[in-house]
Design a protein around this motif. Structure first.
Motif, mmCIF file in Angstrom:
data_model
loop_
_atom_site.group_PDB
_atom_site.id
_atom_site.type_symbol
_atom_site.label_atom_id
_atom_site.label_comp_id
_atom_site.label_asym_id
_atom_site.label_seq_id
_atom_site.Cartn_x
_atom_site.Cartn_y
_atom_site.Cartn_z
ATOM 1 N N LEU A 16 -29.244 -8.065 40.450
ATOM 2 C CA LEU A 16 -29.203 -6.552 40.068
ATOM 3 C C LEU A 16 -29.636 -6.899 38.295
ATOM 4 O O LEU A 16 -29.169 -7.295 37.712
ATOM 5 C CB LEU A 16 -27.860 -6.081 40.030
ATOM 6 C CG LEU A 16 -27.737 -4.772 39.720
ATOM 7 C CD1 LEU A 16 -28.475 -3.963 40.798
ATOM 8 C CD2 LEU A 16 -26.096 -4.421 39.787
ATOM 9 N N ILE A 17 -30.934 -6.440 38.224
ATOM 10 C CA ILE A 17 -31.685 -6.618 36.944
ATOM 11 C C ILE A 17 -31.700 -5.485 35.988
ATOM 12 O O ILE A 17 -32.156 -4.511 36.606
ATOM 13 C CB ILE A 17 -33.042 -7.477 37.344
ATOM 14 C CG1 ILE A 17 -32.798 -8.558 38.357
ATOM 15 C CG2 ILE A 17 -33.597 -7.673 35.885
ATOM 16 C CD1 ILE A 17 -34.133 -9.046 38.724
ATOM 17 N N LEU A 18 -31.158 -5.394 34.902
ATOM 18 C CA LEU A 18 -31.375 -4.269 33.902
ATOM 19 C C LEU A 18 -32.807 -4.393 33.692
ATOM 20 O O LEU A 18 -33.231 -4.758 33.037
ATOM 21 C CB LEU A 18 -30.543 -4.684 32.630
ATOM 22 C CG LEU A 18 -30.452 -3.566 31.551
ATOM 23 C CD1 LEU A 18 -29.950 -2.114 32.120
ATOM 24 C CD2 LEU A 18 -29.867 -3.822 30.335
ATOM 25 N N ALA A 19 -33.272 -2.877 33.989
ATOM 26 C CA ALA A 19 -34.672 -2.652 33.415
ATOM 27 C C ALA A 19 -34.778 -1.710 32.461
ATOM 28 O O ALA A 19 -35.787 -1.639 31.532
ATOM 29 C CB ALA A 19 -35.454 -1.851 34.635
ATOM 30 N N PHE A 20 -33.740 -0.890 32.094
ATOM 31 C CA PHE A 20 -33.561 0.026 30.977
ATOM 32 C C PHE A 20 -32.059 0.298 30.892
ATOM 33 O O PHE A 20 -31.817 0.697 32.076
ATOM 34 C CB PHE A 20 -34.451 1.296 31.229
ATOM 35 C CG PHE A 20 -34.506 2.203 30.127
ATOM 36 C CD1 PHE A 20 -35.189 1.982 28.881
ATOM 37 C CD2 PHE A 20 -33.662 3.398 30.273
ATOM 38 C CE1 PHE A 20 -35.007 2.769 27.954
ATOM 39 C CE2 PHE A 20 -33.561 4.135 29.151
ATOM 40 C CZ PHE A 20 -34.194 3.849 27.833
ATOM 41 N N GLY A 21 -31.632 0.549 29.731
ATOM 42 C CA GLY A 21 -30.121 1.005 29.735
ATOM 43 C C GLY A 21 -29.844 1.435 28.248
ATOM 44 O O GLY A 21 -30.315 0.845 27.344
ATOM 45 N N ILE A 61 -25.059 6.625 28.688
ATOM 46 C CA ILE A 61 -25.952 7.428 29.039
ATOM 47 C C ILE A 61 -26.735 7.317 30.489
ATOM 48 O O ILE A 61 -26.570 8.160 31.124
ATOM 49 C CB ILE A 61 -26.907 7.760 27.867
ATOM 50 C CG1 ILE A 61 -26.113 8.156 26.595
ATOM 51 C CG2 ILE A 61 -28.006 8.884 28.213
ATOM 52 C CD1 ILE A 61 -26.974 8.268 25.339
ATOM 53 N N LEU A 62 -27.531 6.195 30.454
ATOM 54 C CA LEU A 62 -28.270 5.951 31.654
ATOM 55 C C LEU A 62 -28.586 4.427 31.802
ATOM 56 O O LEU A 62 -28.959 4.091 30.678
ATOM 57 C CB LEU A 62 -29.588 6.813 31.660
ATOM 58 C CG LEU A 62 -30.327 6.677 32.989
ATOM 59 C CD1 LEU A 62 -30.769 8.334 33.295
ATOM 60 C CD2 LEU A 62 -31.744 5.822 32.473
ATOM 61 N N ALA A 63 -28.548 3.859 32.930
ATOM 62 C CA ALA A 63 -29.184 2.682 33.110
ATOM 63 C C ALA A 63 -29.972 2.568 34.471
ATOM 64 O O ALA A 63 -29.714 3.152 35.511
ATOM 65 C CB ALA A 63 -28.068 1.542 33.381
ATOM 66 N N LEU A 64 -31.090 2.047 34.423
ATOM 67 C CA LEU A 64 -31.900 1.547 35.496
ATOM 68 C C LEU A 64 -31.814 0.307 35.804
ATOM 69 O O LEU A 64 -32.146 -0.693 35.158
ATOM 70 C CB LEU A 64 -33.432 2.142 35.299
ATOM 71 C CG LEU A 64 -34.369 1.861 36.097
ATOM 72 C CD1 LEU A 64 -34.373 2.733 37.406
ATOM 73 C CD2 LEU A 64 -35.697 2.061 35.628
ATOM 74 N N PHE A 65 -31.629 -0.290 36.943
ATOM 75 C CA PHE A 65 -31.606 -1.518 37.457
ATOM 76 C C PHE A 65 -32.507 -1.556 38.546
ATOM 77 O O PHE A 65 -32.773 -1.018 39.488
ATOM 78 C CB PHE A 65 -30.125 -1.825 37.924
ATOM 79 C CG PHE A 65 -29.170 -1.799 36.973
ATOM 80 C CD1 PHE A 65 -28.792 -2.970 36.268
ATOM 81 C CD2 PHE A 65 -28.380 -0.544 36.823
ATOM 82 C CE1 PHE A 65 -27.967 -3.036 35.324
ATOM 83 C CE2 PHE A 65 -27.295 -0.681 35.790
ATOM 84 C CZ PHE A 65 -27.156 -1.813 35.002
ATOM 85 N N LEU A 66 -33.104 -2.657 38.685
ATOM 86 C CA LEU A 66 -33.923 -3.192 39.759
ATOM 87 C C LEU A 66 -33.099 -4.213 40.708
ATOM 88 O O LEU A 66 -32.159 -5.126 40.423
ATOM 89 C CB LEU A 66 -34.988 -4.166 39.513
ATOM 90 C CG LEU A 66 -35.909 -4.803 40.848
ATOM 91 C CD1 LEU A 66 -36.620 -3.509 41.360
ATOM 92 C CD2 LEU A 66 -37.039 -5.595 40.326
ATOM 93 N N VAL A 67 -32.751 -3.602 41.999
ATOM 94 C CA VAL A 67 -31.983 -4.532 42.912
ATOM 95 C C VAL A 67 -32.844 -5.102 43.958
ATOM 96 O O VAL A 67 -33.712 -4.775 44.331
ATOM 97 C CB VAL A 67 -31.068 -3.321 43.903
ATOM 98 C CG1 VAL A 67 -30.227 -4.039 44.604
ATOM 99 C CG2 VAL A 67 -30.404 -2.399 42.877
ATOM 100 N N ARG A 68 -32.548 -6.409 44.175
ATOM 101 C CA ARG A 68 -33.197 -7.094 44.904
ATOM 102 C C ARG A 68 -32.025 -7.625 46.074
ATOM 103 O O ARG A 68 -30.875 -8.149 45.678
ATOM 104 C CB ARG A 68 -33.626 -8.555 44.478
ATOM 105 C CG ARG A 68 -34.879 -8.012 43.447
ATOM 106 C CD ARG A 68 -35.869 -9.162 43.118
ATOM 107 N NE ARG A 68 -37.038 -8.720 42.544
ATOM 108 C CZ ARG A 68 -37.661 -9.323 41.560
ATOM 109 N NH1 ARG A 68 -37.052 -10.477 41.082
ATOM 110 N NH2 ARG A 68 -38.758 -8.827 41.211
#
Length: 160
Positions: free
Chosen positions: A48-53, A57-64
């Motif tokens: 689970l990689i933090l892509a933007f956060g 407020i908001l966080a976008l993760f890339l899940v592999r």
């Protein structure tokens, strides 16, 4: 095709104001894990990689995922925070900024259908009461994401 994570801010040169921000992003990561794990159709999470956060407020993760059924099922984006949680494919969203734009489009579809009185059969299943008030609130949050957060997620060209 896997998402290129080389420009993600996962711990590299992030200038956090306090340990509270780090703890807040860690809490959002836990929320993202929990959200993905509730979906019976996803595989176990490998990464689970933090892509933007932006904490709270908001966080976008890339899940592999571990051992995906098909190669195209190996990654998904997940958004959590002060907006409805959502996960979706990476196929049409190779970067965090594009993923956030897609998130906004998916959420707007739900809100627009509520306001128009249309059915939600083809909309992403957002976990909120299907009311005009919730739709307008969501549209307001989407506007904030589009105007304030997506520009922060855009790739920057570094000066040499």
């Amino acid at each position: 095709m896997f998402v290129d994570t080389s420009r993600f801010p996962f711990g590299i040169n992030i200038d956090y104001e306090s340990d509270e921000e780090v703890e807040g992003l860690q809490a959002m990561e836990a929320k993202a894990r929990e959200f993905i794990d509730r979906d019976p159709y996803t595989q176990p999470i490998a990464e689970l990689i933090l892509a933007f956060g932006i904490e709270s407020i908001l966080a976008l993760f890339l899940v592999r995922f571990v051992a995906p059924r098909k190669l195209e099922d190996s990654e998904r984006w997940v958004v959590v925070g002060n907006c409805p949680s959502m996960h979706f494919e990476t196929d049409d969203a190779p970067t965090p900024a594009i993923a956030l734009r897609l998130y906004c489009a998916i959420a707007q579809d739900w809100a627009d259908n509520i306001l128009a009185g249309d059915d939600l059969d083809d909309s992403y299943p957002i976990a909120a009461a299907e009311t005009e008030e919730n739709a307008r609130d969501l549209l307001s949050r989407i506007e904030f994401v589009r105007e304030e957060l997506i520009p922060l997620a855009e790739p920057r060209i570094l000066d040499s």
